[in-house]
Design a protein around this motif. Structure first.
Motif, mmCIF file in Angstrom:
data_model
loop_
_atom_site.group_PDB
_atom_site.id
_atom_site.type_symbol
_atom_site.label_atom_id
_atom_site.label_comp_id
_atom_site.label_asym_id
_atom_site.label_seq_id
_atom_site.Cartn_x
_atom_site.Cartn_y
_atom_site.Cartn_z
ATOM 1 N N GLY A 62 0.816 -1.210 0.000
ATOM 2 C CA GLY A 62 0.000 0.000 0.000
ATOM 3 C C GLY A 62 0.847 1.256 0.000
ATOM 4 O O GLY A 62 2.067 1.208 0.186
ATOM 5 N N ASN A 63 0.169 2.365 -0.208
ATOM 6 C CA ASN A 63 0.852 3.660 -0.203
ATOM 7 C C ASN A 63 1.400 3.998 1.180
ATOM 8 O O ASN A 63 2.228 4.890 1.319
ATOM 9 C CB ASN A 63 -0.096 4.751 -0.688
ATOM 10 N N TRP A 64 0.976 3.286 2.199
ATOM 11 C CA TRP A 64 1.445 3.465 3.574
ATOM 12 C C TRP A 64 2.816 2.823 3.783
ATOM 13 O O TRP A 64 3.459 3.040 4.805
ATOM 14 C CB TRP A 64 0.435 2.859 4.557
ATOM 15 N N CYS A 65 3.271 2.020 2.829
ATOM 16 C CA CYS A 65 4.474 1.201 2.978
ATOM 17 C C CYS A 65 5.638 1.806 2.179
ATOM 18 O O CYS A 65 5.637 1.757 0.955
ATOM 19 C CB CYS A 65 4.151 -0.209 2.477
ATOM 20 N N PRO A 66 6.655 2.367 2.850
ATOM 21 C CA PRO A 66 7.759 2.986 2.115
ATOM 22 C C PRO A 66 8.527 2.000 1.230
ATOM 23 O O PRO A 66 8.952 2.354 0.131
ATOM 24 C CB PRO A 66 8.665 3.564 3.206
ATOM 25 N N TRP A 67 8.685 0.748 1.664
ATOM 26 C CA TRP A 67 9.402 -0.235 0.843
ATOM 27 C C TRP A 67 8.605 -0.596 -0.405
ATOM 28 O O TRP A 67 9.179 -0.916 -1.444
ATOM 29 C CB TRP A 67 9.742 -1.480 1.668
ATOM 30 N N CYS A 68 7.282 -0.548 -0.321
ATOM 31 C CA CYS A 68 6.433 -0.802 -1.495
ATOM 32 C C CYS A 68 6.663 0.275 -2.549
ATOM 33 O O CYS A 68 6.808 -0.024 -3.740
ATOM 34 C CB CYS A 68 4.959 -0.819 -1.093
ATOM 35 N N LEU A 69 6.684 1.522 -2.108
ATOM 36 C CA LEU A 69 6.884 2.636 -3.031
ATOM 37 C C LEU A 69 8.306 2.644 -3.575
ATOM 38 O O LEU A 69 8.522 2.970 -4.745
ATOM 39 C CB LEU A 69 6.542 3.958 -2.348
#
Length: 173
Positions: A62-69
């Motif tokens: 999700g957009n809440w996850c820095p590693w995802c972005l």
């Protein structure tokens, strides 16, 4: 003399401030559409993949996850990885929010998503789920194994994608 020293100190401070602001990074682009029903998103990707002879990769997070972005930014900027993905996969960002403070509808979608993707969240986020053209889970990839330092390792990421292409799973005659 006092004014010259004061001017020199001021010039040094301005220079330091400019270099610090130059080091500041732009915020990473948000890639997860939180309004989509994730199950419908996956169904559409599977239909597209089937028609194109590809597999689906669900980047769950999700957009809440820095590693995802960070991962989304990493693969977008690496042309070699991007080519492997584009040639072999329908790549989607599947929004999942593990927080219980959501609406009942979103909680039900999240529960159904985790059931469909074999509780992929047990690996943390992002997590990558590879689906075949029929929508079956064929691999779940822990993203931590692709990391290096404060980012991702190109060689590891390429290896992951190349090992799960449709062609790599077809026995050679």
């Amino acid at each position: 003399m006092y004014n010259i020293r004061r001017f020199a100190v001021l010039a040094i401070l301005v220079g330091l401030m400019q270099s610090i602001s130059g080091m500041a990074q732009e915020p990473l682009k948000k890639v997860y559409d939180e309004t989509l029903n994730p199950l419908q998103q996956i169904d559409a990707a599977v239909a597209q993949a089937r028609s194109e002879g590809k597999f689906v990769v669900c980047q769950v997070g999700g957009n809440w996850c820095p590693w995802c972005l960070k991962f989304a930014d990493f693969i977008e900027k690496d042309s070699t990885i991007r080519r492997v993905i584009d040639e072999n996969f329908v790549y989607i960002h599947v929004n999942y929010n593990p927080r219980r403070s959501q609406s009942a509808d979103k909680l039900a979608q999240g529960k159904a998503l985790m059931e469909r993707l074999q509780n992929c969240g047990r690996f943390g986020y992002p997590v990558f789920v590879v689906l075949d053209g029929d929508g079956r889970v064929i691999h779940i990839q822990d993203s931590g194994l692709l990391e290096e330092g404060e980012g991702y390792n190109q060689k590891k990421v390429l290896s992951f994608f190349r090992n799960w292409t449709p062609a790599s799973l077809v026995p050679k005659k």
